[in-house]
Motif scaffolding. Structure first.
Motif, PDB file in Angstrom:
ATOM      1  N   GLY A  97       4.104 -29.175   0.024  1.00  0.00           N
ATOM      2  CA  GLY A  97       4.339 -27.741  -0.055  1.00  0.00           C
ATOM      3  C   GLY A  97       5.785 -27.314   0.009  1.00  0.00           C
ATOM      4  N   ARG A  98       6.699 -28.285  -0.064  1.00  0.00           N
ATOM      5  CA  ARG A  98       8.124 -27.933  -0.107  1.00  0.00           C
ATOM      6  C   ARG A  98       8.719 -28.448  -1.409  1.00  0.00           C
ATOM      7  N   PRO A  99       9.846 -27.888  -1.855  1.00  0.00           N
ATOM      8  CA  PRO A  99      10.433 -28.356  -3.113  1.00  0.00           C
ATOM      9  C   PRO A  99      10.986 -29.773  -3.004  1.00  0.00           C
ATOM     10  N   GLU A 100      11.221 -30.255  -1.791  1.00  0.00           N
ATOM     11  CA  GLU A 100      11.774 -31.593  -1.638  1.00  0.00           C
ATOM     12  C   GLU A 100      10.767 -32.624  -2.168  1.00  0.00           C
ATOM     13  N   PRO A 101      11.243 -33.799  -2.545  1.00  0.00           N
ATOM     14  CA  PRO A 101      10.345 -34.802  -3.147  1.00  0.00           C
ATOM     15  C   PRO A 101       9.196 -35.191  -2.230  1.00  0.00           C
ATOM     16  N   PRO A 102       8.065 -35.580  -2.802  1.00  0.00           N
ATOM     17  CA  PRO A 102       6.876 -35.948  -2.015  1.00  0.00           C
ATOM     18  C   PRO A 102       7.119 -37.150  -1.101  1.00  0.00           C
ATOM     19  N   LEU A 103       8.073 -38.008  -1.428  1.00  0.00           N
ATOM     20  CA  LEU A 103       8.296 -39.174  -0.574  1.00  0.00           C
ATOM     21  C   LEU A 103       8.829 -38.771   0.798  1.00  0.00           C
ATOM     22  N   ASP A 104       9.184 -37.477   0.954  1.00  0.00           N
ATOM     23  CA  ASP A 104       9.557 -36.992   2.281  1.00  0.00           C
ATOM     24  C   ASP A 104       8.392 -37.118   3.267  1.00  0.00           C
ATOM     25  N   LYS A 105       7.194 -37.319   2.736  1.00  0.00           N
ATOM     26  CA  LYS A 105       6.021 -37.500   3.590  1.00  0.00           C
ATOM     27  C   LYS A 105       5.896 -38.928   4.125  1.00  0.00           C
ATOM     28  N   ALA A 106       6.756 -39.807   3.659  1.00  0.00           N
ATOM     29  CA  ALA A 106       6.628 -41.215   4.057  1.00  0.00           C
ATOM     30  C   ALA A 106       6.828 -41.374   5.566  1.00  0.00           C
ATOM     31  N   ALA A 107       6.298 -42.473   6.064  1.00  0.00           N
ATOM     32  CA  ALA A 107       6.421 -42.750   7.496  1.00  0.00           C
ATOM     33  C   ALA A 107       7.881 -42.984   7.868  1.00  0.00           C
ATOM     34  N   ASP A 108       8.212 -42.701   9.123  1.00  0.00           N
ATOM     35  CA  ASP A 108       9.592 -42.781   9.573  1.00  0.00           C
ATOM     36  C   ASP A 108      10.211 -44.160   9.394  1.00  0.00           C
ATOM     37  N   GLU A 109       9.419 -45.219   9.571  1.00  0.00           N
ATOM     38  CA  GLU A 109      10.037 -46.558   9.489  1.00  0.00           C
ATOM     39  C   GLU A 109      10.543 -46.846   8.070  1.00  0.00           C
ATOM     40  N   TRP A 110       9.940 -46.200   7.077  1.00  0.00           N
ATOM     41  CA  TRP A 110      10.471 -46.336   5.711  1.00  0.00           C
ATOM     42  C   TRP A 110      11.624 -45.346   5.515  1.00  0.00           C
ATOM     43  N   LEU A 111      11.394 -44.127   5.978  1.00  0.00           N
ATOM     44  CA  LEU A 111      12.288 -43.020   5.660  1.00  0.00           C
ATOM     45  C   LEU A 111      13.633 -43.117   6.385  1.00  0.00           C
ATOM     46  N   TYR A 112      13.632 -43.677   7.588  1.00  0.00           N
ATOM     47  CA  TYR A 112      14.873 -43.663   8.383  1.00  0.00           C
ATOM     48  C   TYR A 112      15.299 -45.075   8.787  1.00  0.00           C
ATOM     49  N   PRO A 113      15.860 -45.833   7.886  1.00  0.00           N
ATOM     50  CA  PRO A 113      16.307 -47.177   8.238  1.00  0.00           C
ATOM     51  C   PRO A 113      17.629 -47.117   9.012  1.00  0.00           C
ATOM     52  N   VAL A 114      17.889 -48.166   9.752  1.00  0.00           N
ATOM     53  CA  VAL A 114      19.162 -48.290  10.471  1.00  0.00           C
ATOM     54  C   VAL A 114      19.892 -49.507   9.924  1.00  0.00           C
ATOM     55  N   LEU A 115      21.112 -49.282   9.518  1.00  0.00           N
ATOM     56  CA  LEU A 115      21.917 -50.376   8.969  1.00  0.00           C
ATOM     57  C   LEU A 115      23.239 -50.414   9.723  1.00  0.00           C
ATOM     58  N   ASP A 116      23.601 -51.582  10.230  1.00  0.00           N
ATOM     59  CA  ASP A 116      24.861 -51.738  10.952  1.00  0.00           C
ATOM     60  C   ASP A 116      24.993 -50.663  12.033  1.00  0.00           C
ATOM     61  N   GLY A 117      23.907 -50.377  12.678  1.00  0.00           N
ATOM     62  CA  GLY A 117      23.946 -49.432  13.777  1.00  0.00           C
ATOM     63  C   GLY A 117      23.975 -47.974  13.380  1.00  0.00           C
ATOM     64  N   VAL A 118      23.948 -47.694  12.093  1.00  0.00           N
ATOM     65  CA  VAL A 118      23.981 -46.303  11.648  1.00  0.00           C
ATOM     66  C   VAL A 118      22.598 -45.919  11.134  1.00  0.00           C
ATOM     67  N   ARG A 119      22.202 -44.704  11.459  1.00  0.00           N
ATOM     68  CA  ARG A 119      20.886 -44.253  11.034  1.00  0.00           C
ATOM     69  C   ARG A 119      21.008 -43.510   9.708  1.00  0.00           C
ATOM     70  N   TYR A 120      20.098 -43.803   8.790  1.00  0.00           N
ATOM     71  CA  TYR A 120      20.125 -43.194   7.460  1.00  0.00           C
ATOM     72  C   TYR A 120      18.776 -42.581   7.131  1.00  0.00           C
ATOM     73  N   LYS A 121      18.833 -41.648   6.181  1.00  0.00           N
ATOM     74  CA  LYS A 121      17.595 -41.207   5.552  1.00  0.00           C
ATOM     75  C   LYS A 121      17.603 -41.713   4.119  1.00  0.00           C
TER      76      LYS A 121
END
Length: 877
Positions: A526-550
RNA sequence: GCCGAAGUGGCGGAAUUGGCAGACGCGCCAGGUUCAGGACCUGGUGGGGGUUAACCCCGUGGAGGUUCGAGUCCUCUCUUCGGCACCA
């Protein structure tokens, strides 16, 4: 059923496996791979596929190494829609559809190397689609060298360098071939989802008819415009239909003209500005006190009576006077609401608003008003124009609408079909063609072409203009708000609060692929953002070299996978690189690429673009991927209308194969007419006729009513007679020639003639029968393999040497020659085939009928073409 | 409007590129075979005229032109299909 049996044999024996590297001459014959829709194969598919299959089989018999692969372009909207409807993962349905397609393709007996099958949805495949995106992201375009180079090699200007790392990073980001930008999407609030362009009809959603609004969203773009020049000029060397090249040229839309700066500062500072320009020259970027325009007609500068800037032009604010502010704001807001379609199709009347400001025409110092109008596009040229109403249709309409002066500066030299010369010179009619300059000061009397080059030079000397090239081609909007597409290998850095910092990091190559997340359900969020925004956090927010990403949640468009699949076929199982360079160099380019004309522009342009980047980055060895391109024609239903479920005129390949056999379907589609002819209407009667031919071929060789197929009595191990040899060798010659030129319909006709002839022969030499079986085998492989076996051979004929013809066995001793009088056919004579002119003329004069017609006439000339005809020309003609 | 492709029998289409227009297939007609239908086989099949024989005339969307000769080359024009379409 002999067909499934041979298909099993070919598969079991790996008959059509291609070698890793070609030995000797190679042929890469490629079909445009299909989108595996739920409806299964359409009869249009086997048309092109049969053509490449014939070419591939023919080439094998000629001793070439052949690569003939098949795969599936399986990402796409229908599977996604199905997933939403049924709430099942799109991969499930997609794999079912692929299975059905594969079955149908195998049922038609195409000689694909199935070990090379790929699908764009295979994770192992799109790993490399993502890898190519990383190459795009890691590249900038060097306009001087006209090639893409690693971003690390991008020269950083000193002033940027001094601003620090962030500035350098931004500068690089601004030059990458893959970059982010805000672009409008079709947001449908009622459906709570973003729609593709084809899902929007007249500003409403295709499904449900809900209103759709345009909303800017951060998206990925590919800088295809950088390659516009090469994409256009490299068309020249390709063996493609001229019409397709024209379509691409038209799409790229190269035009030449000039950029010109119009001064917009205060009147008294105009002279110093001009002076300064004379010494500094024409700046790369226009300064604030001028408006830069692009024109293809610098020769009409003296006729410019106003200027127009696009509503989105950055100078709108500064040019708008207080008195006009309200009107301008209202107009620009309204323009922003309109989609591109509204701005073109629906706008019959020109709209616009005056800014209150004016500019100075650099050629005569005159002040002209600056307007804002949406008929000027921000995305083309400089987003601003000089308007010459006397010599431009749009400007003319606008000037009439708003009562702006119109001044003719091009003399047509006479009346035109549309208007008189007097009307044009009086500026009551528009004239857009070339002519002679008037009212143009010292340039009066020059032709349009001379004027253009002269004034471009003069403006350049004064630092007021320069020659320029523009393209209609736009950068490629490369992201989609979908869940059934390739994920971007991109990460957005988050700060401590979980907000994006604006920094982007790509997924390291060794961590590819980025697989799609498993979604709990597929309903829009229901938002204009892409549907993959519904993905689970472990996919959506990886951590690389100690930095958190979306993760980036946009996906790539369907075009992505089809941009390079022809490369993966070369080395489909390679886990360490996209394609082994040795293999690539050996097989590329594609020698024959057959597919529908509907891909004339987008797919073929995108694929060429990617290929050129890969070429620049050293991944591939050729600048162009597809050497020869052929478009098969469209097949219509029996009623002559496009096949569609609603019309009920769809021909189902499965049904045709069941009733008539795969060989019949293949042969019929090739016999319908020239491969490229479009459109062609289906005819069940015609299918019957072709089936009859195959039956006659069978009966010509095989004993009827026998328990087991055995060679019939008429087929004997004897040498062919002279007439038999003539027919045989003529057939070999004609079929060979026709296959080379893809004239399958005439090749079939020649073999029908052969069969008609030999069916009447009481004795049919076995050798001749074998030759025909070989000739027919690329077109009707199952039947011919079977006949080959009946004729006493054990293995497949797929690699048996192609028949050769002997010219001396074709030549006739005597030939029948038409005799003409005054170019009209009046008789025929039989002469030795090597008769000279004199002998032919004598023979013609001796013919009783001709002699009678020539009596009492004066022959002024005799035209004799040896071996062809004799023509007597009489007095008075 | 601009760009591109194509117009040939009742139908799909041939015509070695300027040299016998209509190959081949469908359909249709006649005959054979068959209990019948279908399938199959044989022959015919552009239009018109003709003493129904020989033969003559017309004919490749239309009108001109070049040529001994044009479906093919040139000019103009009509129609159909495909693409693009405020790109300065």
């Amino acid at each position: 059923m002999i067909e499934p049996r041979w298909q099993k044999t070919w598969e079991a024996q790996g008959t059509f496996a291609s070698p890793r590297l070609p030995q000797g001459e190679k042929l890469y014959a490629l079909d445009m791979f299909p989108y595996p829709s739920g409806d299964g194969l359409h009869v249009g598919h086997p048309e092109g596929y049969t053509a490449t299959d014939i070419v591939a089989r023919y080439a094998r018999m000629c001793g070439k190494s052949v690569l003939h692969p098949m795969g599936f372009d399986a990402f796409g909207l229908p599977a996604e829609e199905h997933a939403i409807r049924t709430n099942t993962p799109p991969r499930v349905q997609t794999e079912k559809n692929i299975e059905n397609f594969r079955r149908q393709l195998k049922m038609l007996g195409f000689s694909y190397d199935w070990d090379r099958e790929i699908s764009t949805t295979d994770v192992a495949y799109f790993r490399w689609t993502q890898w190519i995106f990383l190459q795009m992201y890691d590249s900038w375009f060097d306009h001087d060298q006209q090639r893409g180079r690693p971003i690390a090699e991008l020269p950083i200007p000193d002033e940027v360098q001094q601003e620090g790392d962030d500035a350098v990073r931004r500068y690089q980001d601004d030059h990458r071939l893959a970059y982010q930008s805000d672009a409008p999407v079709n947001w449908c609030p009622a459906l709570g989802t973003v729609l593709a362009n084809e899902e929007v009809v007249d500003g409403k959603s295709e499904r449900g008819g809900h209103p759709v609004v345009r909303k800017p969203l951060r998206q990925w773009m590919l800088r295809i415009t950088a390659y516009a020049q090469r994409l256009e000029s490299d068309l020249e060397g390709l063996d493609w239909p001229e019409s397709i090249k024209a379509l691409q040229r038209n799409w790229i839309g190269r035009s030449t003209g000039a950029e010109v700066d119009f001064y917009i500062g205060a009147g008294e500072t105009y002279d110093p500005w001009c002076q300064a320009r004379r010494s500094t020259g024409f700046p790369r970027q226009p300064d604030e006190d001028c408006l830069r325009v692009y024109t293809t007609r610098p020769d009409t500068l003296f006729g410019a009576t106003y200027m127009v800037i696009a509503p989105e032009h950055p100078a709108v604010e500064s040019l708008t006077t207080a008195a006009q502010a309200a009107a301008v704001n209202a107009y620009c807001e309204q323009a922003a609401q309109k989609s591109d379609l509204d701005r073109t199709d629906l706008a019959k009347e020109k709209t616009g608003v005056f800014t209150g400001s004016s500019a100075i025409n650099p050629v005569n110092g005159e002040s002209i008003p600056i307007w804002i109008a949406d008929y000027v596009l921000i995305s083309y040229g400089t987003g601003a124009i000089m308007a010459v109403p006397a010599h431009d249709q749009r400007d003319f309409e606008f000037a009439q609408q708003f009562e702006i002066p119109i001044l003719a500066v091009v003399d047509p030299g006479g009346d035109t079909p549309e208007a008189t010369r007097a009307d044009i010179l009086a500026a009551t009619a528009v004239f857009t063609a070339e002519g002679t300059a008037v009212h143009s000061g010292v340039y009066d009397g020059l032709s349009t072409a001379e004027f253009k080059s002269r004034i471009t030079d003069d403006l350049a000397a004064q630092g007021l203009g320069r020659a320029a090239v523009n393209y209609k081609l736009r950068d490629w909007l490369f992201s989609r708000q979908r869940f059934w597409g390739e994920p971007f290998p991109v990460l957005h850095e988050l700060d401590a609060e979980g907000q994006p910092t604006g920094r982007v990091r790509t997924v390291p190559e060794d961590q590819l692929p980025v697989d799609l997340p498993e979604l709990a359900d597929f309903k829009p969020h229901g938002r204009p953002e892409p549907p993959l925004d519904k993905a689970a956090d472990e996919w959506l927010y990886p951590v690389l070299d100690g930095v958190r990403y979306k993760r980036e949640t946009n996906t790539m468009p369907q075009w992505a996978g089809s941009c390079w699949y022809y490369l993966r076929f070369l080395d489909p199982h390679n886990a360490s690189c996209l394609v082994d360079p040795q293999v690539e160099a050996a097989w590329m380019p594609v020698d024959l690429y057959i597919g529908g004309a509907e891909h004339a522009v987008l797919h073929l342009l995108y694929a060429r673009f990617w290929h050129k980047l890969l070429y620049d980055r050293g991944v591939v060895s050729t600048p162009e991927p597809f050497r020869k391109l052929v478009n098969q024609g469209m097949i219509l239903g029996e009623d002559g209308e496009k096949m569609s479920k609603s019309r009920g005129n769809v021909i189902n390949p499965d049904k045709i194969v069941t009733e008539y056999g795969a060989d019949t379907l293949r042969l019929y589609e090739m016999f319908m007419g020239p491969l490229t002819k479009s459109p062609k209407a289906w005819s069940t009667q015609g299918v019957n006729g072709v089936r009859g031919f195959l039956d006659r071929v069978w009966r010509m060789i095989v004993e009827e009513d026998a328990e087991q197929p055995v060679v019939c009595g008429a087929v004997q191990d004897v040498a062919p007679t002279e007439p038999q040899n003539r027919v045989l060798h003529k057939t070999i010659r004609a079929v060979t020639h026709d296959l080379e030129t893809l004239s399958f319909n005439t090749a079939i006709a020649r073999m029908m003639e052969f069969t008609n002839f030999f069916l009447k022969e009481d004795v049919r030499p076995k050798s001749a029968m074998q030759q025909l079986v070989l000739l027919l085998s690329p077109l009707a492989p199952h039947l011919c393999e079977e006949l080959w076996q009946v004729l006493g051979h054990s293995g497949t004929l797929a690699y048996h040497p192609w028949p050769k013809y002997d010219e001396s066995l074709i030549a006739e001793d005597t030939v029948e020659i038409p005799v003409q009088i005054q170019g009209r056919l009046r008789g025929k004579i039989a002469v030795p085939s090597d008769a000279d002119r004199d002998a032919m003329e004598t023979a013609a004069r001796t013919d009783p009928k001709i002699a009678q017609l020539l009596a009492d006439q004066t022959v002024v000339k005799v035209v004799v073409v040896p071996g062809r005809l004799v023509n007597f020309v009489m007095k008075g003609s």
